[in-house]
Design a protein around this motif. Structure first.
Motif, PDB file in Angstrom:
ATOM      1  N   HIS A 340      59.702 -50.183 -19.723  1.00  0.00           N
ATOM      2  CA  HIS A 340      58.552 -49.730 -18.938  1.00  0.00           C
ATOM      3  C   HIS A 340      58.963 -49.338 -17.520  1.00  0.00           C
ATOM      4  O   HIS A 340      58.780 -50.096 -16.569  1.00  0.00           O
ATOM      5  N   HIS A 372      54.525 -41.200 -18.504  1.00  0.00           N
ATOM      6  CA  HIS A 372      53.178 -41.103 -19.062  1.00  0.00           C
ATOM      7  C   HIS A 372      53.098 -40.005 -20.120  1.00  0.00           C
ATOM      8  O   HIS A 372      53.901 -39.078 -20.137  1.00  0.00           O
ATOM      9  N   GLU A 411      55.038 -44.085 -22.400  1.00  0.00           N
ATOM     10  CA  GLU A 411      53.840 -44.927 -22.287  1.00  0.00           C
ATOM     11  C   GLU A 411      52.693 -44.069 -22.779  1.00  0.00           C
ATOM     12  O   GLU A 411      52.130 -43.261 -22.031  1.00  0.00           O
ATOM     13  N   SER A 436      49.132 -47.910 -24.046  1.00  0.00           N
ATOM     14  CA  SER A 436      48.315 -48.494 -22.971  1.00  0.00           C
ATOM     15  C   SER A 436      46.999 -47.746 -22.817  1.00  0.00           C
ATOM     16  O   SER A 436      46.931 -46.537 -23.038  1.00  0.00           O
ATOM     17  N   HIS A 438      44.399 -46.216 -20.247  1.00  0.00           N
ATOM     18  CA  HIS A 438      44.341 -45.785 -18.852  1.00  0.00           C
ATOM     19  C   HIS A 438      43.006 -45.151 -18.492  1.00  0.00           C
ATOM     20  O   HIS A 438      42.790 -44.756 -17.343  1.00  0.00           O
ATOM     21  N   HIS A 466      50.103 -53.497 -20.422  1.00  0.00           N
ATOM     22  CA  HIS A 466      49.034 -54.131 -19.611  1.00  0.00           C
ATOM     23  C   HIS A 466      47.709 -54.264 -20.368  1.00  0.00           C
ATOM     24  O   HIS A 466      46.748 -53.536 -20.107  1.00  0.00           O
TER      25      HIS A 466
HETATM   26 ZN    ZN Z   1      50.255 -47.956 -17.532  1.00  0.00          ZN
END
Ligand code: ZN
Ligand code: DGT
Ligand code: CA
Length: 574
Positions: A340, A372, A411, A436, A438, A466
């Protein structure tokens, strides 16, 4: 005493709010808002700006004068006197989200509300409904906002405490009068946020130690200066409490001031059960004081094994001590690599090679890069061409490294329906994927839980990033059933990360005991957006330790070779 640009901008913004509260004309308040905006995007140092003769757009002559005073002296007379015009509690009211100065002014002038307590009472008694522009909905939001402000008031992210604490510890360490010293309080317990920094010192000459402490150059204000306790506020706004004790008292004082209060309460009642009395000065049988030269000895006197500070929350430590024993907890040195990290391909500030070199400097053997994905356009998410280019670059870099490897990851945003952000052949091109959330936080608890579980069930998902989306001291977790998420992750062999960024520290440590017992694997990930960001792993280790995790619970304690075969086995296309 140095003020940074963000602090200066915050002060200018607060001036604007205070002026509005006073009813000053819009042009004056706008000037300060403009100055704050300019400061936030300033690309030179503050010193340079105030020393130079250059005119900067957005900062007028009068603002520049005030800024100069602030930079040179650490204080701004105008701001201080403006603040002094209002009761302190009124300034707290301004911190309530979406309650602007105009509304605060009405509350203050018409209902004479000067504190959060006043406002809470007024809301509960429906008094706001009599005011123009306030409805039931506003009142409800204000009540929520009050809770929010109370909860966050006076707390700090752990990095904001850890960095100055290290500085003070090394400074005190150099004093010949200091015999022993350690951090205490929530920072030693590695809590996710802290109120202040606590330090305990053993010495025969407390005056000398206290003088050196209060005269440290980072000290902004001395709140108390005594022989056994002193308190100071640093330039950054955080407080340090220093306690000095005799060498004879040291172990007991360190145990007491490390806390937590709840842990201490259990310890005291254990002592009482044995006919003893425990406090910060010692352990007593009647008048007799029992000597102990370390915390370990004190625990021994109460028939307990040493309990590491991180576990002292009256959470699971006493049942562990009485059951399977206290596990030997994972350490920073156990981490062999990490996952990450963002690069300039998306919203990071360093190149692939710079990030890899920084990881190598930390002694790591591998780094999992995860920029991302395409839907996160605001963060420069990668399209398919960017990915191809990045993979070629990673291959070439890996070729050039000895005993170090960059893993190709992404991610991936978890889309609203729970799917990942690329078609299957693209997903298959990565070594691993962190999934994740977002965006679209406003789902119900069930919907959010199902959305995330669907992502967990995707065979290409290696890790969940997260998991709760919380931002410490600023944004609550979205509604989510974390126990169901943990169960699903285990069932699908998905790793749930400990996001080590001090803003997140997510998954919460309180869930880790449950997760560990069920067999969940985690990875301590810095979510680094710069080379320095990799250093944040230390905060994730603190969280893992609070959760009682050991080497075997953490993926990135594996060597490069072992982690590579793990990822190969997990990969649905290999
Ligand atoms: Zn993130
Ligand atoms: P914080 O500062 O809110 O992040 O959390 P702590 O735990 O550092 O709390 P702090 O700084 O107020 O006090 C440090 C330690 O001192 C605390 O963990 C336990 C001990 N202590 C303070 N007040 C009391 C008390 O009233 N009773 C007991 N048993 N211990 C206390
Ligand atoms: Ca504390």
């Amino acid at each position: 005493m140095s003020i940074d640009k963000k602090q200066a901008a915050n002060i200018f913004e607060e001036i604007a709010r205070l002026l509005e509260l006073k009813g000053a004309n819009q042009f004056r308040t706008r000037a300060y808002v403009g100055a704050a905006r300019t400061l936030r995007s300033l690309d030179m140092e503050l010193e340079e700006l105030v020393d130079g003769n250059e005119k900067v757009k957005g900062i007028g002559a009068s603002s520049m004068e005030k800024l100069r005073e602030l930079v040179k002296t650490g204080k701004m007379e105008y701001y201080e006197s403006l603040k002094a015009e209002f009761p302190e509690g009124v300034l707290d009211l301004m911190k309530i989200p979406r309650l602007g100065p105009k509304k605060v002014k009405v509350l203050y002038q018409q209902l004479n509300i000067t504190s959060l307590d006043d406002l809470e009472k007024a809301c509960e008694q429906d008094e706001l409904l009599s005011l123009d522009g306030f409805g039931a909905k506003t009142q409800e939001n204000i009540l929520k906002g009050i809770k929010h402000v109370r909860q966050y008031k006076g707390r700090h992210l752990v990095r904001a405490a850890h960095v100055p604490a290290q500085e003070f510890l090394s400074h005190l360490q150099t004093l010949p009068e200091v015999l022993e010293l350690d951090l205490a309080g929530s920072l030693r317990r590695r809590k996710e946020t802290v109120k202040d920094i606590d330090i305990v010192v053993s010495t025969e000459e407390p005056k000398a130690v206290m003088n050196a402490f209060v005269n440290h150059p980072l000290v902004h204000e001395i709140i108390a200066h005594g022989d056994t306790k002193s308190s100071v506020t640093l330039d950054s706004g955080i407080n340090i409490d220093l306690r000095t004790v005799t060498p004879e008292q040291y172990a007991y004082a360190l145990l007491h001031f490390t806390g937590s209060k709840e842990h201490n309460t259990v310890m005291r009642s254990r002592a009482k059960d044995k006919g003893l009395k425990l406090n910060e000065y010692g352990l007593f049988r009647g008048e007799e004081r029992i000597h102990a030269s370390s915390e370990e000895e004190i625990y021994g006197l109460l028939d307990l094994p040493f309990i590491p500070p991180e576990l002292r929350e009256d959470h699971a430590e006493f049942s562990l001590a009485e059951g399977d024993g206290i596990p030997s907890l994972v350490t920073l040195e156990d981490l062999k690599g990490t996952f990450h990290a963002h690069t300039t391909y998306s919203d990071g500030s360093a190149s692939l090679d710079e990030m890899a070199q920084a990881a190598m400097l930390q002694g790591l053997e591998y780094l999992g890069i995860t920029d991302h994905s395409q839907t996160a356009y605001y963060a420069g998410g990668l399209n398919v061409y960017d990915i191809e280019k990045q993979h070629k670059e990673i291959d070439a870099l890996n070729e050039s490294y000895d005993n170090f490897r960059i893993f190709k990851g992404i991610e991936s945003d978890i889309l609203a329906d729970g799917s990942l952000d690329y078609p299957e052949p693209v997903l298959a091109s990565f070594d691993f994927i962190i999934a994740s959330v977002h965006s679209q936080f406003n789902l119900t608890k069930d919907e959010m839980t199902q959305r995330i579980i669907k992502a967990i069930e995707n065979p290409y998902t290696t890790m969940l990033g997260h998991p709760t989306g919380r931002l410490l001291l600023s944004r609550e977790s979205y509604p989510i059933d974390m126990h169901k998420v943990i169960d699903a992750a285990i069932a699908n062999g998905v790793i749930v990360e400990i996001n080590a960024n001090p803003h997140r520290l997510d998954i919460d440590w309180r869930l880790l005991q449950y997760a560990k017992e069920k067999g969940m694997l985690t990875s301590i990930n810095p979510d680094a957006h710069s080379t320095e960001g990799i250093n944040d792993m230390i905060y994730g280790v603190g969280i893992a330790r609070k959760g009682g995790l050991q080497v075997g619970d953490v993926l990135n304690t594996l060597s490069l070779q072992d982690v590579a075969s793990y990822l190969d086995e997990r990969h649905p296309g290999r």
